[in-house]
Design an enzyme around this catalytic site. Sequence first.
Site, PDB file in Angstrom:
ATOM      1  N   HIS A 138     115.142  99.741  18.463  1.00 60.13           N
ATOM      2  CA  HIS A 138     114.349  99.336  17.286  1.00 60.13           C
ATOM      3  C   HIS A 138     113.879  97.879  17.412  1.00 60.13           C
ATOM      4  CE1 HIS A 138     118.102  97.975  14.693  1.00 60.13           C
ATOM      5  NE2 HIS A 138     117.641  96.965  15.393  1.00 60.13           N
ATOM      6  N   GLU A 143     113.010 102.072  13.190  1.00 61.90           N
ATOM      7  CA  GLU A 143     114.001 102.900  13.868  1.00 61.90           C
ATOM      8  C   GLU A 143     113.299 103.970  14.716  1.00 61.90           C
ATOM      9  OE1 GLU A 143     116.765 101.656  13.885  1.00 61.90           O
ATOM     10  OE2 GLU A 143     117.896 101.740  12.016  1.00 61.90           O
TER      11      GLU A 143
HETATM   12  C1  F6R Z   1     116.524  91.436  12.826  1.00 59.92           C
HETATM   13  C2  F6R Z   1     115.879  92.580  13.443  1.00 59.92           C
HETATM   14  C3  F6R Z   1     116.587  93.496  14.383  1.00 59.92           C
HETATM   15  C4  F6R Z   1     117.425  92.761  15.419  1.00 59.92           C
HETATM   16  C5  F6R Z   1     118.173  93.742  16.315  1.00 59.92           C
HETATM   17  C6  F6R Z   1     119.092  93.044  17.292  1.00 59.92           C
HETATM   18  O1  F6R Z   1     115.633  90.738  11.972  1.00 59.92           O
HETATM   19  O2  F6R Z   1     114.748  92.772  13.167  1.00 59.92           O
HETATM   20  O3  F6R Z   1     115.638  94.309  15.034  1.00 59.92           O
HETATM   21  O4  F6R Z   1     116.597  91.948  16.198  1.00 59.92           O
HETATM   22  O5  F6R Z   1     118.932  94.629  15.519  1.00 59.92           O
HETATM   23  O6  F6R Z   1     120.130  92.411  16.593  1.00 59.92           O
HETATM   24  P1  F6R Z   1     121.098  91.388  17.344  1.00 59.92           P
HETATM   25  O7  F6R Z   1     120.266  90.221  17.736  1.00 59.92           O
HETATM   26  O8  F6R Z   1     122.127  91.018  16.308  1.00 59.92           O
HETATM   27  O9  F6R Z   1     121.647  92.110  18.518  1.00 59.92           O
END
Ligand code: F6R
Length: 263
Positions: A138, A143
């Site tokens: 995503h 999603e």
């Molecule tokens: C957050 C977002 C999500 C995150 C993804 C990765 O604003 O849009 O798409 O970029 O879930 O999250 P991390 O960086 O915590 O692994």
Amino acid sequence: MRVRLTQSAEHAADLVAHEILTQLRAKPNLVLGLATGSTPIGVYTRLVDAYQSGAASFAKVHTFNLDEYLDLPASHHQSYRFFMQRHLFDAIDIPAAHIHFPPSEGQNLLRRCQQYETEIEDLGGLDIQLLGIGSNGHIGFNEPTSSLRSRTRIKTLTPKTRQDNARFYASDETQPTLAATMGIGTILGARTILLQAFGQKKAEAIRATVEGPVSSYCPASALQLHEDVTLFLDSEAASRLSMQDYYLQTQMHEEQLRREDRM
Ligand code: F6R
């Protein structure tokens, strides 16, 4: 799609922050699309450092965050607004009125999601969109099976996403199942897209994004359709890519042409 194989997450953050600060110098009223999560924190630390050392000002910048959980107030420690205040906004000179989030509380959400799109357009569009990626591919909260042309709207989070984020919630806290998010079409409207991915957990999503077919089942694969997107990967996130040597060679050639001032 440009693939940058970096030495570490720190190195990637240096490169991304450098790109943002270079564009900011050329255009002080930059329109930035921002992400939350663990991935962009290093970039925000560097932007704060640049501001605090007097090397950058965000006084004319507008920001649009990718997403926000439905019904989590800005004061909630897991809201993305809270995250952004803590990691960036409270430490730089951006005016509060220049900070934009997709609507996540109250009524008329769909109409206000459309307004969010209009606000982006009225400011001339996103100059840079910063992205992380979910282990299911995503981007934002688009999603798997999200329309590749989707615009800002409300999405139901998949069990996988909720499971990945469960670590942030205490056992007695309710984890949100819905979020307002920019669409894939909104993200593709940005002039420059910078995506970072670190760790083994992202390796399969990165393989599908770069070397898989364009498919709504891996929303980030839609980035293949964009003309200026760069992926900054550490070695673990890049570990399932089959053409790593080619990406390194491409990077070398580009750097050489730049050094010769031919690009
Ligand atoms: C957050 C977002 C999500 C995150 C993804 C990765 O604003 O849009 O798409 O970029 O879930 O999250 P991390 O960086 O915590 O692994």
